[in-house]
Design a protein around this motif. Structure first.
Motif, short mmCIF file in Angstrom:
data_model
loop_
_atom_site.label_atom_id
_atom_site.label_comp_id
_atom_site.label_asym_id
_atom_site.label_seq_id
_atom_site.Cartn_x
_atom_site.Cartn_y
_atom_site.Cartn_z
N ALA A 17 0.84 -1.21 0.00
CA ALA A 17 0.00 0.00 0.00
C ALA A 17 0.87 1.26 0.00
CB ALA A 17 -0.92 -0.01 1.20
N GLU A 18 1.94 1.25 0.82
CA GLU A 18 2.83 2.42 0.88
C GLU A 18 3.59 2.60 -0.43
OE1 GLU A 18 4.97 2.66 4.91
OE2 GLU A 18 4.02 0.69 4.95
N LEU A 19 4.05 1.48 -1.00
CA LEU A 19 4.76 1.54 -2.29
C LEU A 19 3.84 2.07 -3.39
CD1 LEU A 19 6.61 -1.89 -2.06
CD2 LEU A 19 7.75 0.33 -2.14
N ASP A 20 2.61 1.57 -3.41
CA ASP A 20 1.65 2.00 -4.43
C ASP A 20 1.33 3.49 -4.33
OD1 ASP A 20 1.54 -0.53 -5.42
OD2 ASP A 20 -0.43 -1.06 -4.58
N LEU A 25 2.09 8.86 -7.08
CA LEU A 25 2.61 10.23 -7.20
C LEU A 25 3.51 10.34 -8.43
CD1 LEU A 25 3.51 10.96 -3.45
CD2 LEU A 25 1.69 12.07 -4.75
N ARG A 26 4.37 9.33 -8.58
CA ARG A 26 5.32 9.36 -9.71
C ARG A 26 4.57 9.29 -11.04
NH1 ARG A 26 8.65 6.74 -13.15
NH2 ARG A 26 7.58 4.74 -12.98
N LYS A 27 3.58 8.40 -11.13
CA LYS A 27 2.81 8.24 -12.37
C LYS A 27 2.06 9.53 -12.72
CE LYS A 27 3.36 3.92 -13.82
NZ LYS A 27 2.86 2.75 -13.12
N LYS A 28 1.64 10.29 -11.68
CA LYS A 28 0.91 11.54 -11.93
C LYS A 28 1.84 12.69 -12.31
CE LYS A 28 -3.35 11.11 -9.23
NZ LYS A 28 -4.02 11.46 -7.97
N GLY A 29 3.16 12.41 -12.31
CA GLY A 29 4.12 13.46 -12.67
C GLY A 29 4.51 14.36 -11.52
N LYS A 30 4.11 13.99 -10.30
CA LYS A 30 4.51 14.78 -9.11
C LYS A 30 5.88 14.26 -8.66
CE LYS A 30 -0.26 15.66 -7.70
NZ LYS A 30 -1.30 15.44 -6.70
N VAL A 31 6.89 14.62 -9.43
CA VAL A 31 8.20 13.98 -9.34
C VAL A 31 8.87 14.22 -7.98
CG1 VAL A 31 10.42 13.72 -10.50
CG2 VAL A 31 8.45 14.39 -11.82
N LYS A 55 12.81 4.91 -5.91
CA LYS A 55 13.66 6.09 -5.68
C LYS A 55 14.50 6.36 -6.94
CE LYS A 55 17.34 7.81 -2.62
NZ LYS A 55 18.71 7.51 -3.06
N ALA A 56 15.08 5.30 -7.51
CA ALA A 56 15.90 5.45 -8.74
C ALA A 56 15.06 6.03 -9.87
CB ALA A 56 16.48 4.10 -9.15
N GLN A 57 13.85 5.50 -10.05
CA GLN A 57 12.97 6.00 -11.13
C GLN A 57 12.61 7.47 -10.92
OE1 GLN A 57 9.83 2.89 -11.04
NE2 GLN A 57 10.19 2.78 -13.23
N SER A 58 12.35 7.83 -9.66
CA SER A 58 11.98 9.22 -9.36
C SER A 58 13.16 10.15 -9.62
CB SER A 58 11.52 9.35 -7.91
OG SER A 58 10.42 8.49 -7.67
N GLU A 59 14.37 9.71 -9.27
CA GLU A 59 15.58 10.52 -9.55
C GLU A 59 15.77 10.64 -11.07
OE1 GLU A 59 18.14 9.27 -5.57
OE2 GLU A 59 18.23 8.03 -7.36
N ASP A 60 15.51 9.56 -11.76
CA ASP A 60 15.61 9.52 -13.23
C ASP A 60 14.63 10.55 -13.84
OD1 ASP A 60 15.97 8.68 -15.86
OD2 ASP A 60 15.84 6.55 -15.38
#
Length: 432
Positions: A17-20, A25-31, A55-60
């Protein structure tokens, strides 16, 4: 149908649930928010591979948004950390290392990328797609022999792998094994496999067929044109600016560079005499053509400007010629061209070929031209050189040269920017 990759280990399923929530947030573009959420999860659950990957994807994502190479390097480091954690699902290892290698290549870290790809192949030796990527990694650093071994391995495991075939054919062609390269390039293109529909493979298959005297070449050029890789069957350069006027032969007036043409034609004897003096020197300043464009014969060049950079040493030998050219930035500043003397001896034939870009035009000033036996074809029209006269053509169109005279032919080649390029494009287009 592709199976959905399994990204969660046993522990990560308990914090799904926490990961999702962070991933949402990441999928919505709230980087920035996504990065903070994943960082908090990594701090709380340092052994969670999925949190580290998020975390890596968000930094990317943030690196792309900020256009920051430092942030991208941070993402690369984090992708690498994912793999070193315990109990990482194999799908997550694959995704992390593939993305890490891709981002390293993007930053120009070709050797680092190669190490990452080697790791992937070691971990998953049965997956040909990773071997295919490794082959590309070797090609990117110019290591054709290791790339060749990789593709031989792939083809022994999967004889119908189209991606491996086109790349293997490409390497054979580079080794001048022309006849051998044809079936690999052809079958690879016919496979329609992902990664095979690339202008370079149509280009090299057509070229190989032409060198074998096979008219099928134009069928492949036509197909390459239909697939959008070439501007036309005749104009097959691969580094192009769209929308530039395209014709094989040009007049001085059409180029707008009439002052340069007048200057070359007015001073042709001076240019010729300095060239002849260089030819007469004991130490040879003329170097043999090295792009494998000759079927036979002897063709050498003495280069004064390359990619918009002046060769100061060369210009010491022909100072008046170089001084004359300094006034024409359309030539000396043409980063996609050269300025050079070209000598071709009797019995030379240059294969049909095309230059790399439509961003330049090529001027040929005749200096020493035998009465007969020398000619150039561009697209479907033959022309002859004349002493003291400039010929102008677009070398992104197929051209071919014959030298069957009794004595040598000497010309002076001056590349200029295509006249329709803007000042901004001339400043910013990268060299080739």
């Amino acid at each position: 149908k592709k199976k959905k990759p399994k990204l969660l280990n046993k522990f990560d399923k308990t914090i799904k649930a926490e990961l999702d929530a962070a991933e949402k947030l990441r999928k919505k573009g709230k980087v920035e928010e996504a990065l903070r959420a994943f960082e908090a999860l990594v701090n709380q659950y340092p052994q969670s591979p999925r949190a580290r990957y998020g975390k890596a994807q968000s930094e990317d994502d943030l690196a792309e948004k900020m256009r920051s190479n430092e942030m991208l390097q941070q993402a690369i480091n984090t992708y690498d950390e994912v793999v070193s954690l315990p109990n990482v699902p194999s799908d997550l290892i694959k995704l992390s290392l593939k993305r890490e290698a891709d981002r390293q290549q993007f930053l120009g870290r070709m050797r680092g990328s190669l190490v990452t790809l080697q790791k992937l192949v070691q971990l998953f030796p049965g997956e040909t797609s990773f071997k295919n990527d490794l082959g590309v990694g070797y090609l990117l650093i110019g290591d054709n022999s290791n790339a060749k071994k990789v593709y031989e391995e792939v083809l022994s495991m999967a004889p119908d792998d189209g991606f491996a075939k086109v790349h293997y054919g490409f390497i054979l062609k580079a080794e001048n094994k022309i006849a051998e390269s044809i079936p690999y390039l052809q079958e690879g293109l016919e496979s329609g496999d992902p990664g095979t529909d690339d202008g370079r493979f149509y280009f090299h298959l057509g070229d190989a067929l032409q060198r074998m005297g096979d008219k099928e070449a134009y069928k492949w050029y036509e197909l390459g044109y239909q697939r959008g890789h070439f501007a036309s069957v005749w104009q097959r350069s691969l580094y192009n600016v769209k929308g530039l006027r395209a014709q094989p032969w040009w007049t001085a007036r059409e180029t707008g560079y009439t002052e340069l043409v007048k200057s070359l034609e007015k001073n042709w004897k001076l240019i010729r005499d300095e060239g002849l003096a260089v030819m007469d020197k004991k130490r040879s300043l003329f170097l043999p053509e090295d792009e494998n464009l000759r079927e036979k014969g002897d063709w050498s060049q003495f280069t004064l400007w390359q990619q918009g950079r002046k060769n100061e040493n060369a210009c010491k030998s022909v100072p008046k010629t170089c001084a004359l050219l300094e006034r024409f930035p359309e030539a000396t500043g043409c980063r996609r061209g050269q300025i050079k003397y070209s000598i071709m001896h009797p019995g030379t034939h240059v294969w049909p070929h095309t230059g790399p870009t439509n961003c330049r035009l090529r001027m040929h000033l005749g200096l020493v031209i035998p009465k007969e036996g020398c000619r150039i074809r561009c697209a479907q029209e033959n022309r002859n050189w004349e002493e003291g006269k400039v010929l102008i053509f677009d070398d992104s169109f197929e051209h071919e040269v014959w030298q069957d005279a009794e004595s040598y032919r000497l010309i002076f080649i001056v590349d200029v920017w295509h006249p329709e390029l803007t000042a901004q494009q001339r400043r910013t287009l990268p060299a080739i």
